[in-house]
Design a protein around this motif. Structure first.
Motif, short mmCIF file in Angstrom:
data_model
loop_
_atom_site.label_atom_id
_atom_site.label_comp_id
_atom_site.label_asym_id
_atom_site.label_seq_id
_atom_site.Cartn_x
_atom_site.Cartn_y
_atom_site.Cartn_z
N ALA A 4 0.83 -1.20 0.00
CA ALA A 4 0.00 0.00 0.00
C ALA A 4 0.86 1.25 0.00
CB ALA A 4 -0.89 0.01 1.24
N LEU A 5 0.35 2.29 -0.63
CA LEU A 5 0.99 3.59 -0.54
C LEU A 5 0.77 4.14 0.87
CD1 LEU A 5 0.17 5.20 -3.97
CD2 LEU A 5 2.45 4.88 -2.99
N SER A 6 1.81 4.73 1.43
CA SER A 6 1.73 5.18 2.81
C SER A 6 2.18 6.62 2.96
CB SER A 6 2.60 4.28 3.69
OG SER A 6 3.95 4.37 3.27
N THR A 7 1.68 7.25 4.02
CA THR A 7 2.09 8.59 4.41
C THR A 7 2.36 8.60 5.90
OG1 THR A 7 -0.25 9.18 4.59
CG2 THR A 7 0.86 9.85 2.58
N VAL A 8 2.98 9.67 6.38
CA VAL A 8 3.31 9.83 7.79
C VAL A 8 2.35 10.85 8.39
CG1 VAL A 8 5.12 10.42 9.44
CG2 VAL A 8 5.73 9.33 7.27
N TYR A 9 1.83 10.56 9.59
CA TYR A 9 0.94 11.52 10.24
C TYR A 9 1.28 11.66 11.71
CZ TYR A 9 -2.12 8.18 12.75
OH TYR A 9 -2.64 7.26 13.61
N TRP A 10 0.78 12.76 12.31
CA TRP A 10 1.02 13.06 13.72
C TRP A 10 -0.03 14.05 14.18
CZ3 TRP A 10 3.89 14.61 9.59
CH2 TRP A 10 3.92 15.95 9.33
N PRO A 11 -0.23 14.20 15.48
CA PRO A 11 -1.21 15.17 15.97
C PRO A 11 -0.86 16.57 15.48
CG PRO A 11 -0.40 13.83 17.77
CD PRO A 11 0.45 13.51 16.57
N GLY A 12 -1.85 17.28 15.01
CA GLY A 12 -1.64 18.65 14.56
C GLY A 12 -1.19 18.77 13.13
N ASP A 13 -1.14 17.65 12.39
CA ASP A 13 -0.70 17.73 10.99
C ASP A 13 -1.81 18.24 10.07
OD1 ASP A 13 -2.41 15.57 10.64
OD2 ASP A 13 -0.88 14.22 9.90
N GLY A 14 -2.95 18.55 10.63
CA GLY A 14 -4.06 19.05 9.82
C GLY A 14 -4.98 17.96 9.31
N MET A 15 -4.56 16.71 9.48
CA MET A 15 -5.37 15.58 9.00
C MET A 15 -5.78 14.65 10.13
SD MET A 15 -5.80 15.80 5.81
CE MET A 15 -5.40 17.30 4.97
N SER A 16 -5.08 14.69 11.26
CA SER A 16 -5.38 13.75 12.34
C SER A 16 -6.26 14.42 13.39
CB SER A 16 -4.09 13.26 13.00
OG SER A 16 -3.46 14.33 13.67
N GLY A 17 -7.01 13.59 14.09
CA GLY A 17 -7.80 14.07 15.20
C GLY A 17 -7.01 13.94 16.49
N GLU A 18 -7.61 14.35 17.58
CA GLU A 18 -6.95 14.22 18.88
C GLU A 18 -7.09 12.81 19.44
OE1 GLU A 18 -5.00 16.38 20.69
OE2 GLU A 18 -5.04 17.49 18.80
N LEU A 19 -8.12 12.09 19.02
CA LEU A 19 -8.38 10.74 19.52
C LEU A 19 -8.17 9.72 18.41
CD1 LEU A 19 -11.66 11.46 21.51
CD2 LEU A 19 -9.32 11.52 22.35
N VAL A 20 -7.68 8.54 18.79
CA VAL A 20 -7.52 7.48 17.80
C VAL A 20 -8.88 6.89 17.44
CG1 VAL A 20 -5.16 6.91 18.45
CG2 VAL A 20 -7.04 5.73 19.58
N GLY A 21 -8.96 6.28 16.27
CA GLY A 21 -10.21 5.71 15.79
C GLY A 21 -10.57 4.38 16.42
N CYS A 22 -9.60 3.68 17.00
CA CYS A 22 -9.84 2.37 17.62
C CYS A 22 -10.02 2.56 19.13
CB CYS A 22 -8.67 1.44 17.32
SG CYS A 22 -8.47 1.06 15.57
N HIS A 23 -11.12 3.15 19.51
CA HIS A 23 -11.35 3.52 20.91
C HIS A 23 -11.27 2.33 21.86
CE1 HIS A 23 -12.52 7.55 19.72
NE2 HIS A 23 -13.31 7.01 18.82
N SER A 24 -12.01 1.27 21.58
CA SER A 24 -12.07 0.11 22.49
C SER A 24 -10.71 -0.55 22.64
CB SER A 24 -13.09 -0.91 22.00
OG SER A 24 -14.38 -0.35 21.99
N ALA A 25 -10.02 -0.77 21.53
CA ALA A 25 -8.70 -1.43 21.58
C ALA A 25 -7.70 -0.57 22.34
CB ALA A 25 -8.20 -1.71 20.17
N ALA A 26 -7.71 0.74 22.10
CA ALA A 26 -6.77 1.64 22.77
C ALA A 26 -7.05 1.71 24.28
CB ALA A 26 -6.84 3.03 22.16
N LEU A 27 -8.32 1.80 24.66
CA LEU A 27 -8.66 1.83 26.08
C LEU A 27 -8.29 0.54 26.78
CD1 LEU A 27 -12.13 3.64 26.27
CD2 LEU A 27 -9.98 4.36 27.31
N ALA A 28 -8.58 -0.59 26.15
CA ALA A 28 -8.29 -1.89 26.75
C ALA A 28 -6.79 -2.10 26.94
CB ALA A 28 -8.87 -3.02 25.89
#
Length: 134
Positions: A4-28
Motif C-alpha cells: 500500500a501507498l503510505s504517508t506519515v501523520y502526527w497530531p496537529g498535521d491538519g489531517m489527524s484528530g486528537e483521539l484514535v479511531g480504535c477507541h475500544s482497543a486503545a482503552l483496553a
C-alpha cells in the motif's frame, strides 16, 4: 500480505484528530484514546482503512519498506487516511472521496515507524498481519 501507498501523520498535521479511531482497543490496552499520549508513550501506531486493508483494531502488523528493506512493527490503533485529493491537487478531509477525487495513500504511519523504516514521507510499504486484535 499486501502492498500500500503510505504517508506519515502526527497530531496537529491538519489531517489527524486528537483521539484514535480504535477507541475500544486503545482503552483496553493502553487506558487512553488520546493520540498525543499514545505517541508520547512510544506506541507504534498505524492507521488503515478500506476493503483492501481491512485489519481489525488492535492488530499487530509487520511493515517493510521495499526501498530500504527495513522492517518495523505497528499496531492498528487508528483509522485513516481520510484526505482526498482533487485532480488539481486540492486536499480535503472526507470519509468517502467523491469522484474525480482520490486517495493518495491507504495506510498512515507515525514518525517513529517512519524513522525505523527509512520512510521518506510518501511511498509503498509491504504489510503482513502478525496477529489479530490483542
Amino acid at each position: 500480505y499486501s502492498r500500500a501507498l503510505s504517508t506519515v501523520y502526527w497530531p496537529g498535521d491538519g489531517m489527524s484528530g486528537e483521539l484514535v479511531g480504535c477507541h475500544s482497543a486503545a482503552l483496553a490496552r493502553y487506558g487512553t484514546t488520546n493520540l498525543r499520549k499514545l505517541l508520547k508513550a512510544g506506541v507504534p501506531i498505524v492507521a488503515t482503512r478500506g476493503k483492501s486493508h481491512p485489519y481489525p483494531c488492535g492488530s499487530r502488523l509487520l511493515l517493510r519498506n521495499p526501498s530500504t528493506r527495513y522492517y518495523s512493527i505497528g499496531i492498528k490503533m487508528d483509522t485513516g487516511p481520510y484526505h482526498c485529493y482533487s485532480p488539481l491537487g486540492d486536499k480535503k478531509v472526507m470519509f468517502l472521496c467523491k469522484k474525480p477525487s482520490f486517495r493518495r495513500s491507504h495506510i498512515d504511519i507515525t514518525p517513529k515507524i517512519a524513522k525505523e523504516l527509512g520512510h521518506i514521507g510518501y511511498q509503498y510499504l509491504d504489510i503482513w498481519l502478525l496477529e489479530g486484535p490483542i
